[in-house]
Structures are given as structure tokens and as C-alpha cells.
Design a protein around this motif. Structure first.
Motif, PDB file in Angstrom:
ATOM      1  N   LEU A   1      10.228   7.398   0.732  1.00  0.00           N
ATOM      2  CA  LEU A   1      11.177   7.914  -0.269  1.00  0.00           C
ATOM      3  C   LEU A   1      10.792   9.354  -0.564  1.00  0.00           C
ATOM      4  O   LEU A   1       9.662   9.631  -0.960  1.00  0.00           O
ATOM      5  CB  LEU A   1      11.090   7.062  -1.543  1.00  0.00           C
ATOM      6  N   THR A   2      11.748  10.256  -0.347  1.00  0.00           N
ATOM      7  CA  THR A   2      11.514  11.677  -0.648  1.00  0.00           C
ATOM      8  C   THR A   2      12.357  12.057  -1.864  1.00  0.00           C
ATOM      9  O   THR A   2      13.565  11.798  -1.889  1.00  0.00           O
ATOM     10  CB  THR A   2      11.905  12.562   0.558  1.00  0.00           C
ATOM     11  N   ILE A   3      11.726  12.643  -2.854  1.00  0.00           N
ATOM     12  CA  ILE A   3      12.431  13.057  -4.072  1.00  0.00           C
ATOM     13  C   ILE A   3      12.368  14.579  -4.145  1.00  0.00           C
ATOM     14  O   ILE A   3      11.284  15.178  -4.162  1.00  0.00           O
ATOM     15  CB  ILE A   3      11.773  12.432  -5.326  1.00  0.00           C
TER      16      ILE A   3
ATOM     17  N   VAL B   1       0.871  -1.185   0.000  1.00  0.00           N
ATOM     18  CA  VAL B   1       0.000   0.000   0.000  1.00  0.00           C
ATOM     19  C   VAL B   1       0.903   1.229   0.000  1.00  0.00           C
ATOM     20  O   VAL B   1       1.821   1.325   0.816  1.00  0.00           O
ATOM     21  CB  VAL B   1      -0.905   0.020   1.252  1.00  0.00           C
ATOM     22  N   TYR B   2       0.661   2.131  -0.932  1.00  0.00           N
ATOM     23  CA  TYR B   2       1.470   3.353  -1.036  1.00  0.00           C
ATOM     24  C   TYR B   2       0.598   4.589  -0.822  1.00  0.00           C
ATOM     25  O   TYR B   2      -0.534   4.659  -1.311  1.00  0.00           O
ATOM     26  CB  TYR B   2       2.106   3.467  -2.425  1.00  0.00           C
ATOM     27  N   PHE B   3       1.153   5.554  -0.098  1.00  0.00           N
ATOM     28  CA  PHE B   3       0.577   6.897  -0.023  1.00  0.00           C
ATOM     29  C   PHE B   3       1.556   7.826  -0.734  1.00  0.00           C
ATOM     30  O   PHE B   3       2.727   7.934  -0.316  1.00  0.00           O
ATOM     31  CB  PHE B   3       0.403   7.345   1.435  1.00  0.00           C
ATOM     32  N   VAL B   4       1.107   8.461  -1.796  1.00  0.00           N
ATOM     33  CA  VAL B   4       2.005   9.288  -2.613  1.00  0.00           C
ATOM     34  C   VAL B   4       1.526  10.737  -2.582  1.00  0.00           C
ATOM     35  O   VAL B   4       0.341  11.011  -2.790  1.00  0.00           O
ATOM     36  CB  VAL B   4       2.040   8.767  -4.070  1.00  0.00           C
ATOM     37  N   GLU B   5       2.469  11.621  -2.309  1.00  0.00           N
ATOM     38  CA  GLU B   5       2.166  13.063  -2.374  1.00  0.00           C
ATOM     39  C   GLU B   5       2.993  13.652  -3.510  1.00  0.00           C
ATOM     40  O   GLU B   5       4.238  13.574  -3.485  1.00  0.00           O
ATOM     41  CB  GLU B   5       2.547  13.758  -1.068  1.00  0.00           C
ATOM     42  N   VAL B   6       2.320  14.239  -4.469  1.00  0.00           N
ATOM     43  CA  VAL B   6       3.007  14.856  -5.607  1.00  0.00           C
ATOM     44  C   VAL B   6       2.912  16.372  -5.447  1.00  0.00           C
ATOM     45  O   VAL B   6       1.815  16.936  -5.413  1.00  0.00           O
ATOM     46  CB  VAL B   6       2.364  14.420  -6.941  1.00  0.00           C
TER      47      VAL B   6
ATOM     48  N   VAL C   1       0.030  18.290  -3.637  1.00  0.00           N
ATOM     49  CA  VAL C   1       0.349  19.293  -2.617  1.00  0.00           C
ATOM     50  C   VAL C   1       0.692  20.624  -3.279  1.00  0.00           C
ATOM     51  O   VAL C   1       1.684  20.722  -4.025  1.00  0.00           O
ATOM     52  CB  VAL C   1       1.526  18.805  -1.733  1.00  0.00           C
ATOM     53  N   ALA C   2      -0.114  21.628  -2.992  1.00  0.00           N
ATOM     54  CA  ALA C   2       0.071  22.949  -3.604  1.00  0.00           C
ATOM     55  C   ALA C   2       1.445  23.521  -3.255  1.00  0.00           C
ATOM     56  O   ALA C   2       1.853  23.507  -2.093  1.00  0.00           O
ATOM     57  CB  ALA C   2      -1.021  23.891  -3.125  1.00  0.00           C
TER      58      ALA C   2
ATOM     59  N   GLU D   1       6.696  12.570  -2.338  1.00  0.00           N
ATOM     60  CA  GLU D   1       6.884  11.679  -1.181  1.00  0.00           C
ATOM     61  C   GLU D   1       6.177  10.363  -1.469  1.00  0.00           C
ATOM     62  O   GLU D   1       4.989  10.373  -1.819  1.00  0.00           O
ATOM     63  CB  GLU D   1       6.240  12.280   0.082  1.00  0.00           C
ATOM     64  N   ILE D   2       6.907   9.276  -1.313  1.00  0.00           N
ATOM     65  CA  ILE D   2       6.305   7.947  -1.525  1.00  0.00           C
ATOM     66  C   ILE D   2       6.449   7.173  -0.219  1.00  0.00           C
ATOM     67  O   ILE D   2       7.562   6.844   0.200  1.00  0.00           O
ATOM     68  CB  ILE D   2       7.021   7.197  -2.662  1.00  0.00           C
ATOM     69  N   LEU D   3       5.304   6.910   0.420  1.00  0.00           N
ATOM     70  CA  LEU D   3       5.312   6.150   1.678  1.00  0.00           C
ATOM     71  C   LEU D   3       4.760   4.759   1.390  1.00  0.00           C
ATOM     72  O   LEU D   3       3.654   4.638   0.852  1.00  0.00           O
ATOM     73  CB  LEU D   3       4.423   6.858   2.707  1.00  0.00           C
ATOM     74  N   VAL D   4       5.534   3.730   1.715  1.00  0.00           N
ATOM     75  CA  VAL D   4       5.043   2.370   1.507  1.00  0.00           C
ATOM     76  C   VAL D   4       4.698   1.726   2.847  1.00  0.00           C
ATOM     77  O   VAL D   4       5.425   1.879   3.836  1.00  0.00           O
ATOM     78  CB  VAL D   4       6.065   1.480   0.739  1.00  0.00           C
ATOM     79  N   ILE D   5       3.553   1.059   2.874  1.00  0.00           N
ATOM     80  CA  ILE D   5       3.130   0.264   4.035  1.00  0.00           C
ATOM     81  C   ILE D   5       2.920  -1.160   3.530  1.00  0.00           C
ATOM     82  O   ILE D   5       1.902  -1.425   2.881  1.00  0.00           O
ATOM     83  CB  ILE D   5       1.787   0.777   4.608  1.00  0.00           C
TER      84      ILE D   5
END
Ligand code: SF4
Length: 297
Positions: free
Chosen positions: A285-287, A77-82, A139-140, A146-150
Motif C-alpha cells: 500500500l502506497t500513500i 509481518v509488515y515492513f513500513v517506510e515512513v 526515509v529522508a 509504504e506499507i508492505l505486508v508479508i
């Protein structure tokens, strides 16, 4: 990167996601380790203490020998913030996340836990139709991704609950439902657990909020004081049950209760519970804006 990420960046992200997934399966976040240690030091039940010591030994062996913390690789399960200014194309990023998950599974190799719900066919990739599960946020103004994996273990995911309570049931009904759900789960979700509670929204959003809640660092407190108070009350009520580690008795059934909420309909009172086992794995993972990558929790 004015015109967006170059194609090589997506290949680099694929490789980083493969590494991230394996790392998350091996390296428990420091906040979870600290919560387990605190639980062991205050545990008065002999059986409970022995179980917590065994869990800590399990974690130490995984560290020393670079092994998975648990055999269940879970559902990815991934939570991704672009970020708005990141220059990232979400379609290519989605492909990179899928391919990174598959690459890690093939090359490590990892047990593939993902099957078709009808044929039960296993592609041996830990992916399938609509899996990995990816939740997106945009994200404004942010230049980051940010890619968070669970990796979500099945013993705890099987213990998931949702109820459309009546508004008249109030917060008291919510508390009763959460405590009964967790205590009724017994040892199945491998306690001590992190309890994620979703409150409000629609039925689908409520379940997602419960999952978001277990993705928070263990013991983090909701910034809304009313919600934070509910988290504390629920934690005390659950631990007063005496269910304890692995359901065999003791002071710590839950390491933390996290509540995430949303506004809801005037005639609804939805509540969801998602439980995370002691092996509360997560990796981030932060890019950054120049394509630089950092892995954390
Ligand atoms: S619920 Fe968690 S600790 Fe239990 S078997 Fe599954 S992944 Fe492992």
C-alpha cells in the motif's frame, strides 16, 4: 497536509490495510507467478512437473473464485517506510495497521493463526502481543508512506536458521550453512522456495535481513555485484541438490536466493536463513502526499 494527517486519514488507512491483507492472501505477485511458470517449463522430472502444474492450478482457482491461495493465513509481518515529509504519525499508523489486520480477520472472515506462546490462546484476530510484526524505516525527504505486508506461512517460517560462524569459516562456511539448511528442510517449507539470507550485522539484525530478503520481488538481484554473485552461486548449488518441488525430486528447489547484508563485528560471521514457500504472498500500500492510496505488490 502541513500539520500532519487528519484523523479520517488513519481510518481510511485502516480500511485499506484490511483490504491489503486479504488481497495479499489471494493474489500472488506477478514475479512469483512468472518464476513458477519458468520452473514448470524447464522441469525435467515428471513428478516435479506435476507438482508445479498443480500449484499453477491452485493459483488459477484462487483467481477465478476469489479464494485464499493457501489455508495458512500466516503471521502478519509488515515492513513500513515512513517518509520524512509524509505528515504521518507512526503511533497512529501502527494502530491503523493492527486494526486493519483485525478487521480483515473478523470480517472476511480469515483463519486466525496467531496465539499466545504460553497459553496458546487465540484471540481470533490474527494479532496478539507484539503481533502484527512491524519493521519500521524512516526515509529522508520522502512524502510517501509504504506499507508492505508479508503473510508468512508457518511451514516455511518453521524452517528458519541462524548460526554465528567464525570469521575463519569465511564465505565458504556461509555457503555450506545455507545449502545444508535449505536441503535439510526437505519438503517442509513447501518448495520451490525463495531463500532469504542475512549476512553480517548482529544476531538480531542478521535474522531481520533474512526476512527482508524474502520480501523482495522474486528473482530481484542485489545491486552489490559481490552479493549478486553469491546469490547466483547459492541458487545453483541449492538447485543442484535435486530436492525439487515439494521435496519429491526435480530441478527447482529454489526459485530465487536473495541475500541482504550488513557490516559486522571483527570477530563475528553471522548468517541467517529465512525461507519463503512457493505461496510467496506480499502486498504493498502506497500513500501519497495528498493521502491518495494505491495497492500493488
Ligand atoms: S508453507 Fe506456504 S504453501 Fe506451505 S502450507 Fe504454509 S503458507 Fe501454505
Amino acid at each position: 497536509m502541513e500539520r500532519g494527517w487528519p484523523l479520517e486519514q488513519y481510518e481510511a488507512v485502516t480500511e485499506a490495510v484490511a483490504h491489503l491483507y486479504v488481497k495479499a492472501l489471494k493474489d500472488l505477485p506477478p514475479d512469483v507467478r512468472a518464476a513458477l511458470e519458468a520452473a514448470r517449463s524447464r522441469e525435467s522430472s515428471g513428478v516435479g512437473r506435476t507438482i508445479l502444474q498443480t500449484i499453477e492450478r491452485n493459483i488459477a482457482i484462487a483467481d477465478e473464485q476469489s479464494l485464499l491461495i493457501c489455508q495458512d493465513t500466516g503471521t502478519p509481518v509488515y515492513f513500513v517506510e515512513v517518509g520524512e515529509e509524509s505528515g504521518c504519525n507512526p503511533i497512529r499508523l501502527e494502530r491503523a495497521i493492527r486494526e486493519g489486520t483485525e478487521r480483515a480477520t473478523r470480517e472476511h472472515p480469515l483463519r486466525s493463526s496467531v496465539v499466545s506462546p504460553i497459553s496458546r490462546q487465540n484471540r481470533q484476530t490474527n494479532t496478539g502481543y507484539r503481533v502484527p510484526v512491524i519493521h519500521w524505516e524512516f526515509v529522508a525527504g520522502s512524502p510517501n508512506v509504504e506499507i508492505l505486508v508479508i503473510p508468512k506461512g508457518s511451514g516455511s517460517e518453521n524452517m528458519s536458521y541462524f548460526r554465528m560462524l567464525l570469521p575463519a569459516d569465511g564465505v565458504a562456511g556461509v555457503k555450506r550453512f545455507v545449502v545444508e539448511s535449505v536441503v535439510g528442510s526437505g519438503g517442509n517449507p513447501c518448495p520451490p522456495v525463495i531463500v532469504g539470507v542475512g549476512l553480517g550485522g548482529s544476531a538480531d539484525l542478521c535474522m531481520l535481513l533474512a526476512k527482508k530478503a524474502i520480501a523482495r520481488p522474486c528473482g530481484s538481484i542485489n545491486p552489490d555485484p559481490e552479493v549478486a554473485g553469491l546469490e547466483q552461486e547459492l541458487l545453483e548449488a541449492i538447485n543442484q541438490s535435486g530436492l525439487g518441488p515439494m521435496g519429491l525430486g526435480g530441478a527447482t528447489t529454489a526459485l530465487a536466493v536473495h541475500v541482504e547484508h550488513a557490516a559486522t563485528h571483527i570477530s563475528q560471521n553471522p548468517v541467517a536463513v529465512n525461507i519463503q514457500c512457493w505461496a510467496a504472498r506480499r502486498g504493498r500500500l502506497t500513500i501519497g502526499p495528498e493521502g491518495e492510496m494505491a495497492i500493488g505488490y
